[in-house]
Scaffold this motif. Structure first.
Motif, mmCIF file in Angstrom:
data_model
loop_
_atom_site.group_PDB
_atom_site.id
_atom_site.type_symbol
_atom_site.label_atom_id
_atom_site.label_comp_id
_atom_site.label_asym_id
_atom_site.label_seq_id
_atom_site.Cartn_x
_atom_site.Cartn_y
_atom_site.Cartn_z
ATOM 1 N N ALA A 56 0.843 -1.203 0.000
ATOM 2 C CA ALA A 56 0.000 0.000 0.000
ATOM 3 C C ALA A 56 0.876 1.250 0.000
ATOM 4 O O ALA A 56 2.062 1.199 0.331
ATOM 5 N N SER A 57 0.263 2.366 -0.346
ATOM 6 C CA SER A 57 1.002 3.621 -0.373
ATOM 7 C C SER A 57 1.011 4.299 0.988
ATOM 8 O O SER A 57 1.550 5.408 1.116
ATOM 9 N N GLY A 58 0.421 3.666 2.001
ATOM 10 C CA GLY A 58 0.432 4.183 3.355
ATOM 11 C C GLY A 58 -0.068 3.112 4.292
ATOM 12 O O GLY A 58 -0.209 1.935 3.895
ATOM 13 N N SER A 59 -0.358 3.465 5.555
ATOM 14 C CA SER A 59 -0.821 2.456 6.507
ATOM 15 C C SER A 59 -2.025 2.896 7.325
ATOM 16 O O SER A 59 -2.534 2.119 8.127
ATOM 17 N N ASP A 60 -2.526 4.091 7.121
ATOM 18 C CA ASP A 60 -3.622 4.595 7.944
ATOM 19 C C ASP A 60 -4.981 4.170 7.379
ATOM 20 O O ASP A 60 -5.848 5.007 7.118
ATOM 21 N N TYR A 61 -5.139 2.867 7.162
ATOM 22 C CA TYR A 61 -6.407 2.344 6.653
ATOM 23 C C TYR A 61 -6.715 1.012 7.318
ATOM 24 O O TYR A 61 -5.811 0.276 7.693
ATOM 25 N N ARG A 62 -7.963 0.684 7.415
ATOM 26 C CA ARG A 62 -8.318 -0.714 7.638
ATOM 27 C C ARG A 62 -8.179 -1.394 6.281
ATOM 28 O O ARG A 62 -8.370 -0.778 5.241
ATOM 29 N N MET A 63 -7.837 -2.661 6.282
ATOM 30 C CA MET A 63 -7.569 -3.366 5.031
ATOM 31 C C MET A 63 -8.211 -4.748 5.047
ATOM 32 O O MET A 63 -8.505 -5.302 6.110
ATOM 33 N N GLY A 64 -8.401 -5.269 3.853
ATOM 34 C CA GLY A 64 -9.028 -6.587 3.777
ATOM 35 C C GLY A 64 -8.738 -7.277 2.460
ATOM 36 O O GLY A 64 -8.196 -6.681 1.525
ATOM 37 N N TRP A 65 -9.095 -8.538 2.425
ATOM 38 C CA TRP A 65 -9.010 -9.359 1.218
ATOM 39 C C TRP A 65 -10.409 -9.819 0.838
ATOM 40 O O TRP A 65 -11.183 -10.248 1.691
ATOM 41 N N PHE A 66 -10.681 -9.749 -0.435
ATOM 42 C CA PHE A 66 -11.907 -10.276 -1.010
ATOM 43 C C PHE A 66 -11.532 -11.189 -2.160
ATOM 44 O O PHE A 66 -10.420 -11.132 -2.670
ATOM 45 N N ARG A 67 -12.461 -12.023 -2.567
ATOM 46 C CA ARG A 67 -12.205 -12.884 -3.723
ATOM 47 C C ARG A 67 -13.453 -12.986 -4.581
ATOM 48 O O ARG A 67 -14.571 -12.833 -4.107
ATOM 49 N N GLN A 68 -13.192 -13.251 -5.848
ATOM 50 C CA GLN A 68 -14.294 -13.375 -6.792
ATOM 51 C C GLN A 68 -14.020 -14.527 -7.737
ATOM 52 O O GLN A 68 -13.033 -14.514 -8.482
ATOM 53 N N ALA A 69 -14.892 -15.509 -7.680
ATOM 54 C CA ALA A 69 -14.821 -16.648 -8.583
ATOM 55 C C ALA A 69 -15.684 -16.366 -9.811
ATOM 56 O O ALA A 69 -16.605 -15.542 -9.743
ATOM 57 N N PRO A 70 -15.417 -17.036 -10.926
ATOM 58 C CA PRO A 70 -16.200 -16.788 -12.142
ATOM 59 C C PRO A 70 -17.690 -16.974 -11.906
ATOM 60 O O PRO A 70 -18.118 -17.976 -11.328
ATOM 61 N N GLY A 71 -18.478 -15.984 -12.311
ATOM 62 C CA GLY A 71 -19.925 -16.075 -12.183
ATOM 63 C C GLY A 71 -20.464 -15.815 -10.795
ATOM 64 O O GLY A 71 -21.667 -15.969 -10.570
ATOM 65 N N LYS A 72 -19.581 -15.432 -9.879
ATOM 66 C CA LYS A 72 -20.019 -15.192 -8.505
ATOM 67 C C LYS A 72 -19.722 -13.755 -8.083
ATOM 68 O O LYS A 72 -18.889 -13.085 -8.670
ATOM 69 N N GLU A 73 -20.391 -13.326 -7.033
ATOM 70 C CA GLU A 73 -20.141 -11.993 -6.500
ATOM 71 C C GLU A 73 -18.823 -11.963 -5.734
ATOM 72 O O GLU A 73 -18.348 -12.998 -5.255
ATOM 73 N N ARG A 74 -18.278 -10.761 -5.612
ATOM 74 C CA ARG A 74 -17.074 -10.580 -4.800
ATOM 75 C C ARG A 74 -17.430 -10.883 -3.345
ATOM 76 O O ARG A 74 -18.424 -10.373 -2.822
ATOM 77 N N ALA A 75 -16.611 -11.690 -2.701
ATOM 78 C CA ALA A 75 -16.919 -12.167 -1.352
ATOM 79 C C ALA A 75 -15.802 -11.814 -0.369
ATOM 80 O O ALA A 75 -14.616 -11.862 -0.716
#
Length: 120
Positions: free
Chosen positions: A23-42
């Motif tokens: 990241a370009s800094g650190s003053d954020y909450r952060m997370g990981w999401f994933r998206q499989a084909p044909g599915k919503e980002r989770a």
């Protein structure tokens, strides 16, 4: 805010990978999401600004570990015991809000995504 995800790849079931998000800094909450084909980002996992609080989707609890190193402005996702259903494009995200959210629409900044493929 700029985010750069890396570390994806192809692995057999039961294997491990570590994703990184610079990241370009650190003053954020952060997370990981994933998206499989044909599915919503989770939602996959999230970490507070300090790294002291972490949150996980039920599907990855006990297998994935999220962490961050604010000195390096980098977030990580250690993924163990990978399953074919973990196959997806993984995105890192950040936001300046202080309250955690499991909703991808609550994150303002996104990396470009990195492909994770788990073969059976």
């Amino acid at each position: 805010v700029q985010l750069q995800a890396s570390g994806g790849g192809m692995v057999q079931a039961g294997g491990s990978l570590r994703l990184s998000c610079a990241a370009s800094g650190s003053d954020y909450r952060m997370g990981w999401f994933r998206q499989a084909p044909g599915k919503e980002r989770a939602f996959v996992a999230a970490v507070s600004r300090s790294g002291g609080r972490t949150y996980y989707a039920d599907s990855v609890k006990g297998r994935f570990t999220i962490s961050r190193d604010n000195a390096k402005n980098t977030m990580y996702l250690r993924m163990n015991s990978l399953k074919p259903e973990d196959t997806a494009v993984y995105y890192c995200a950040a936001d300046r809000a202080y309250v955690n959210s499991y909703d991808y629409t609550a994150y303002a900044y996104w990396g470009q995504g990195t492909q994770v493929t788990v073969s059976s």
